[in-house]
Write a protein that holds these residues in place. Structure first.
Motif, PDB file in Angstrom:
ATOM      1  N   PHE A 107     -35.475   8.223 -44.688  1.00  0.00           N
ATOM      2  CA  PHE A 107     -36.721   7.834 -44.030  1.00  0.00           C
ATOM      3  C   PHE A 107     -37.928   8.352 -44.813  1.00  0.00           C
ATOM      4  O   PHE A 107     -38.897   7.614 -45.054  1.00  0.00           O
ATOM      5  CB  PHE A 107     -36.709   8.391 -42.611  1.00  0.00           C
ATOM      6  N   ASN A 108     -37.868   9.597 -45.246  1.00  0.00           N
ATOM      7  CA  ASN A 108     -38.982  10.194 -45.979  1.00  0.00           C
ATOM      8  C   ASN A 108     -39.188   9.493 -47.322  1.00  0.00           C
ATOM      9  O   ASN A 108     -40.313   9.142 -47.701  1.00  0.00           O
ATOM     10  CB  ASN A 108     -38.710  11.683 -46.185  1.00  0.00           C
ATOM     11  N   LYS A 109     -38.110   9.248 -48.042  1.00  0.00           N
ATOM     12  CA  LYS A 109     -38.216   8.607 -49.354  1.00  0.00           C
ATOM     13  C   LYS A 109     -38.651   7.140 -49.260  1.00  0.00           C
ATOM     14  O   LYS A 109     -39.130   6.566 -50.250  1.00  0.00           O
ATOM     15  CB  LYS A 109     -36.879   8.697 -50.090  1.00  0.00           C
ATOM     16  N   ASN A 110     -38.502   6.558 -48.080  1.00  0.00           N
ATOM     17  CA  ASN A 110     -38.874   5.158 -47.916  1.00  0.00           C
ATOM     18  C   ASN A 110     -40.342   4.909 -48.216  1.00  0.00           C
ATOM     19  O   ASN A 110     -40.727   3.804 -48.615  1.00  0.00           O
ATOM     20  CB  ASN A 110     -38.546   4.687 -46.499  1.00  0.00           C
ATOM     21  N   VAL A 111     -41.197   5.939 -48.050  1.00  0.00           N
ATOM     22  CA  VAL A 111     -42.611   5.742 -48.340  1.00  0.00           C
ATOM     23  C   VAL A 111     -42.826   5.382 -49.811  1.00  0.00           C
ATOM     24  O   VAL A 111     -43.746   4.626 -50.153  1.00  0.00           O
ATOM     25  CB  VAL A 111     -43.438   6.987 -47.954  1.00  0.00           C
ATOM     26  N   LEU A 112     -41.965   5.887 -50.679  1.00  0.00           N
ATOM     27  CA  LEU A 112     -42.066   5.546 -52.096  1.00  0.00           C
ATOM     28  C   LEU A 112     -41.724   4.074 -52.316  1.00  0.00           C
ATOM     29  O   LEU A 112     -42.353   3.394 -53.144  1.00  0.00           O
ATOM     30  CB  LEU A 112     -41.142   6.439 -52.921  1.00  0.00           C
ATOM     31  N   SER A 113     -40.747   3.578 -51.586  1.00  0.00           N
ATOM     32  CA  SER A 113     -40.393   2.159 -51.682  1.00  0.00           C
ATOM     33  C   SER A 113     -41.518   1.275 -51.177  1.00  0.00           C
ATOM     34  O   SER A 113     -41.754   0.182 -51.709  1.00  0.00           O
ATOM     35  CB  SER A 113     -39.106   1.888 -50.887  1.00  0.00           C
ATOM     36  N   VAL A 114     -42.226   1.732 -50.149  1.00  0.00           N
ATOM     37  CA  VAL A 114     -43.375   0.982 -49.634  1.00  0.00           C
ATOM     38  C   VAL A 114     -44.442   0.847 -50.717  1.00  0.00           C
ATOM     39  O   VAL A 114     -44.986  -0.243 -50.953  1.00  0.00           O
ATOM     40  CB  VAL A 114     -43.952   1.675 -48.385  1.00  0.00           C
ATOM     41  N   ILE A 115     -44.746   1.942 -51.405  1.00  0.00           N
ATOM     42  CA  ILE A 115     -45.768   1.912 -52.453  1.00  0.00           C
ATOM     43  C   ILE A 115     -45.293   1.053 -53.626  1.00  0.00           C
ATOM     44  O   ILE A 115     -46.078   0.303 -54.220  1.00  0.00           O
ATOM     45  CB  ILE A 115     -46.107   3.345 -52.911  1.00  0.00           C
ATOM     46  N   ASN A 116     -44.016   1.144 -53.961  1.00  0.00           N
ATOM     47  CA  ASN A 116     -43.474   0.285 -55.023  1.00  0.00           C
ATOM     48  C   ASN A 116     -43.650  -1.188 -54.676  1.00  0.00           C
ATOM     49  O   ASN A 116     -44.100  -1.992 -55.501  1.00  0.00           O
ATOM     50  CB  ASN A 116     -41.986   0.580 -55.227  1.00  0.00           C
ATOM     51  N   ARG A 117     -43.286  -1.557 -53.462  1.00  0.00           N
ATOM     52  CA  ARG A 117     -43.329  -2.963 -53.056  1.00  0.00           C
ATOM     53  C   ARG A 117     -44.757  -3.481 -52.935  1.00  0.00           C
ATOM     54  O   ARG A 117     -45.074  -4.582 -53.407  1.00  0.00           O
ATOM     55  CB  ARG A 117     -42.597  -3.127 -51.716  1.00  0.00           C
ATOM     56  N   GLU A 118     -45.628  -2.694 -52.297  1.00  0.00           N
ATOM     57  CA  GLU A 118     -46.969  -3.183 -51.986  1.00  0.00           C
ATOM     58  C   GLU A 118     -47.945  -3.037 -53.153  1.00  0.00           C
ATOM     59  O   GLU A 118     -48.882  -3.831 -53.267  1.00  0.00           O
ATOM     60  CB  GLU A 118     -47.511  -2.445 -50.765  1.00  0.00           C
ATOM     61  N   LEU A 119     -47.732  -2.031 -54.002  1.00  0.00           N
ATOM     62  CA  LEU A 119     -48.706  -1.756 -55.060  1.00  0.00           C
ATOM     63  C   LEU A 119     -48.105  -1.821 -56.458  1.00  0.00           C
ATOM     64  O   LEU A 119     -48.769  -1.479 -57.434  1.00  0.00           O
ATOM     65  CB  LEU A 119     -49.344  -0.376 -54.826  1.00  0.00           C
ATOM     66  N   GLY A 120     -46.849  -2.267 -56.555  1.00  0.00           N
ATOM     67  CA  GLY A 120     -46.229  -2.443 -57.870  1.00  0.00           C
ATOM     68  C   GLY A 120     -45.919  -1.149 -58.588  1.00  0.00           C
ATOM     69  O   GLY A 120     -45.792  -1.134 -59.823  1.00  0.00           O
ATOM     70  N   ALA A 121     -45.798  -0.041 -57.850  1.00  0.00           N
ATOM     71  CA  ALA A 121     -45.527   1.264 -58.470  1.00  0.00           C
ATOM     72  C   ALA A 121     -44.078   1.347 -58.954  1.00  0.00           C
ATOM     73  O   ALA A 121     -43.235   0.515 -58.608  1.00  0.00           O
ATOM     74  CB  ALA A 121     -45.819   2.387 -57.470  1.00  0.00           C
ATOM     75  N   ASP A 122     -43.813   2.367 -59.772  1.00  0.00           N
ATOM     76  CA  ASP A 122     -42.457   2.525 -60.315  1.00  0.00           C
ATOM     77  C   ASP A 122     -41.848   3.872 -59.911  1.00  0.00           C
ATOM     78  O   ASP A 122     -41.165   4.528 -60.702  1.00  0.00           O
ATOM     79  CB  ASP A 122     -42.438   2.349 -61.836  1.00  0.00           C
ATOM     80  N   PHE A 123     -42.097   4.298 -58.670  1.00  0.00           N
ATOM     81  CA  PHE A 123     -41.450   5.501 -58.163  1.00  0.00           C
ATOM     82  C   PHE A 123     -39.929   5.329 -58.199  1.00  0.00           C
ATOM     83  O   PHE A 123     -39.401   4.271 -57.844  1.00  0.00           O
ATOM     84  CB  PHE A 123     -41.854   5.774 -56.707  1.00  0.00           C
TER      85      PHE A 123
ATOM     86  N   TRP B 254     -47.459   5.460 -43.307  1.00  0.00           N
ATOM     87  CA  TRP B 254     -46.869   4.581 -44.308  1.00  0.00           C
ATOM     88  C   TRP B 254     -45.351   4.737 -44.401  1.00  0.00           C
ATOM     89  O   TRP B 254     -44.694   4.028 -45.141  1.00  0.00           O
ATOM     90  CB  TRP B 254     -47.531   4.802 -45.665  1.00  0.00           C
ATOM     91  N   LEU B 255     -44.794   5.655 -43.625  1.00  0.00           N
ATOM     92  CA  LEU B 255     -43.339   5.758 -43.528  1.00  0.00           C
ATOM     93  C   LEU B 255     -42.753   4.605 -42.720  1.00  0.00           C
ATOM     94  O   LEU B 255     -41.557   4.304 -42.823  1.00  0.00           O
ATOM     95  CB  LEU B 255     -42.948   7.078 -42.854  1.00  0.00           C
ATOM     96  N   TYR B 256     -43.584   3.950 -41.917  1.00  0.00           N
ATOM     97  CA  TYR B 256     -43.074   3.042 -40.878  1.00  0.00           C
ATOM     98  C   TYR B 256     -43.274   1.566 -41.215  1.00  0.00           C
ATOM     99  O   TYR B 256     -43.917   0.832 -40.458  1.00  0.00           O
ATOM    100  CB  TYR B 256     -43.746   3.347 -39.543  1.00  0.00           C
ATOM    101  N   ASP B 257     -42.704   1.101 -42.340  1.00  0.00           N
ATOM    102  CA  ASP B 257     -42.582  -0.338 -42.498  1.00  0.00           C
ATOM    103  C   ASP B 257     -41.360  -0.767 -41.685  1.00  0.00           C
ATOM    104  O   ASP B 257     -40.804   0.018 -40.903  1.00  0.00           O
ATOM    105  CB  ASP B 257     -42.482  -0.724 -43.968  1.00  0.00           C
ATOM    106  N   ALA B 258     -40.899  -2.015 -41.835  1.00  0.00           N
ATOM    107  CA  ALA B 258     -39.765  -2.481 -41.029  1.00  0.00           C
ATOM    108  C   ALA B 258     -38.523  -1.624 -41.262  1.00  0.00           C
ATOM    109  O   ALA B 258     -37.846  -1.216 -40.313  1.00  0.00           O
ATOM    110  CB  ALA B 258     -39.475  -3.946 -41.341  1.00  0.00           C
ATOM    111  N   HIS B 259     -38.230  -1.333 -42.548  1.00  0.00           N
ATOM    112  CA  HIS B 259     -37.045  -0.520 -42.844  1.00  0.00           C
ATOM    113  C   HIS B 259     -37.224   0.913 -42.357  1.00  0.00           C
ATOM    114  O   HIS B 259     -36.295   1.509 -41.796  1.00  0.00           O
ATOM    115  CB  HIS B 259     -36.763  -0.533 -44.349  1.00  0.00           C
TER     116      HIS B 259
ATOM    117  N   GLU C 144     -35.467   4.802 -35.832  1.00  0.00           N
ATOM    118  CA  GLU C 144     -34.661   4.573 -34.635  1.00  0.00           C
ATOM    119  C   GLU C 144     -33.306   5.266 -34.755  1.00  0.00           C
ATOM    120  O   GLU C 144     -32.787   5.816 -33.772  1.00  0.00           O
ATOM    121  CB  GLU C 144     -34.465   3.069 -34.414  1.00  0.00           C
ATOM    122  N   LYS C 145     -32.724   5.267 -35.958  1.00  0.00           N
ATOM    123  CA  LYS C 145     -31.471   5.993 -36.166  1.00  0.00           C
ATOM    124  C   LYS C 145     -31.682   7.499 -35.998  1.00  0.00           C
ATOM    125  O   LYS C 145     -30.830   8.195 -35.448  1.00  0.00           O
ATOM    126  CB  LYS C 145     -30.916   5.695 -37.563  1.00  0.00           C
ATOM    127  N   ILE C 146     -32.815   7.991 -36.491  1.00  0.00           N
ATOM    128  CA  ILE C 146     -33.119   9.420 -36.350  1.00  0.00           C
ATOM    129  C   ILE C 146     -33.155   9.820 -34.879  1.00  0.00           C
ATOM    130  O   ILE C 146     -32.635  10.871 -34.489  1.00  0.00           O
ATOM    131  CB  ILE C 146     -34.461   9.748 -37.034  1.00  0.00           C
TER     132      ILE C 146
END
Length: 343
Positions: free
Chosen positions: A216-232, A38-43, A49-51
């Motif tokens: 990159f690691n914190k991006n997983v929280l953004s994925v959950i926010n976007r897909e499941l409406g979470a407020d991380f 779940w770390l690997y959405d488009a962003h 790739e930068k890593i």
């Protein structure tokens, strides 16, 4: 232009259902965990790739250099007419090394969860290899591995990037056993394995000073926010990379550590998750390997390790294996004459 086909083996809602199940199970468990996929959405993919271009992150660079040096030997030994790449993502230089080394190649089969990445790869391939058949499959190898029944054989199945290290030992055993059950005696497997090395080098690769891995690691929280409406709040967590030297593990753990006591709401799951100050959420393991351990894990799944290529400093390895019933068709000592190859 060469023929390009895309076959979807995942239902349209499969990834959404998997995300919901993983978040519910992982965030209600103790300790809290999330699968690294779940770390690997488009962003997240852009950040990764930068890593790979960071000076501290050696695995991609070393695997590419090693593969370039031994692709010819791999091609001769496998005799592959079909190349199957698991977790292929977008078309990369590492894939090019193998495609260019396989003179009798008839079909390339990239397998990935991302249909957009597969289309991108297919478009590049049709231009670069006009006589190559490309049959792409969407599939999630972490939960199910319906290996495409492709012809002609023999097949060379490649699983690069040391992605095998993102699986727990029991998951690795399940994956390899499932893969073995779908291979014929003439097929071969090429497995990328990052090797155990100095702890300081490992930590630097997963906690770079520029903060790209942290983002990159914190991006997983953004994925959950976007897909499941979470407020991380990603800023309420710190990126942590730890080395576990236990011989039963020997892996890097990436974690997100809560800076303070906090509560997160996930409306799509009707779920409330409490974090204490200093509590960790594990988002990835990245196991590091030793040749003997790779040999044992492959043998337990029904493979014979035929050769283990390593970088000159023995920091990264490519395991070439075959089903145990596969007869020896070549003299290895004659084929594998390279200073970067360890017998």
């Amino acid at each position: 232009m060469s023929p390009f086909r895309l076959t979807r083996t995942l239902p349209g809602d499969a990834m959404d259902a998997a995300l919901r199940a993983d978040v519910r199970q992982g965030l209600t468990g103790m300790p809290k965990t999330l699968p690294p996929k779940w770390l690997y959405d488009a962003h997240g993919s852009e950040l990764f790739e930068k890593i790979t271009r960071l000076p501290e992150y050696y695995p991609s660079r070393e695997e590419g250099e090693l593969l370039r040096s031994v692709a010819g030997a791999i091609a001769v030994v496998s005799g592959a007419q079909t190349l199957v790449e698991l977790g292929s993502g977008a078309y990369s230089d590492k894939t090019r090394y193998l495609l260019g080394a396989l003179p009798g190649l008839h079909t390339y089969v990239p397998v990935d969860v991302s249909a957009s990445a597969l289309r991108q790869a297919g478009q590049a391939l049709t231009v670069e290899y006009p006589d190559l058949n490309v049959h792409a499959f969407t599939a999630d190898f972490t939960s199910d591995l319906p290996l495409p029944d492709t012809t002609p054989g023999p097949r060379l199945v490649v699983f690069l990037g040391s992605t095998i290290g993102n699986l727990l030992p029991a998951e690795r055993a399940t994956f390899l056993t499932s893969l073995r059950s779908q291979l014929s005696e003439d097929d071969t497997l090429l497995l990328g394995t990052d090797l155990v090395k100095d702890e300081a080098d490992l930590i630097a690769a997963y906690d770079d000073p520029a903060g790209v891995t942290a983002a990159f690691n914190k991006n997983v929280l953004s994925v959950i926010n976007r897909e499941l409406g979470a407020d991380f709040d990603p800023d309420a967590f710190d990126h942590i990379a730890l080395w576990d030297p236990d011989p039963e593990r020997e892996w890097i753990e990436m974690r997100l550590r809560s800076r303070a006591e906090q509560t997160v709401k996930i409306p799509a799951l009707d779920l409330t998750v409490d974090f204490t100050g200093g509590e960790d959420l594990r988002t990835e393991i990245s196991a590091k390997f030793r040749e003997d351990g790779v040999r044992r894990e492959l043998a337990a799944a029904g493979f014979e390790l035929r050769h283990f290529f390593t970088t000159e400093a023995h920091t990264y390895g490519l395991a070439l294996a075959a089903p145990t019933a596969l007869p020896r068709r070549h003299t290895w000592s004659a084929l594998l004459q390279s200073p970067s190859v360890r017998p």
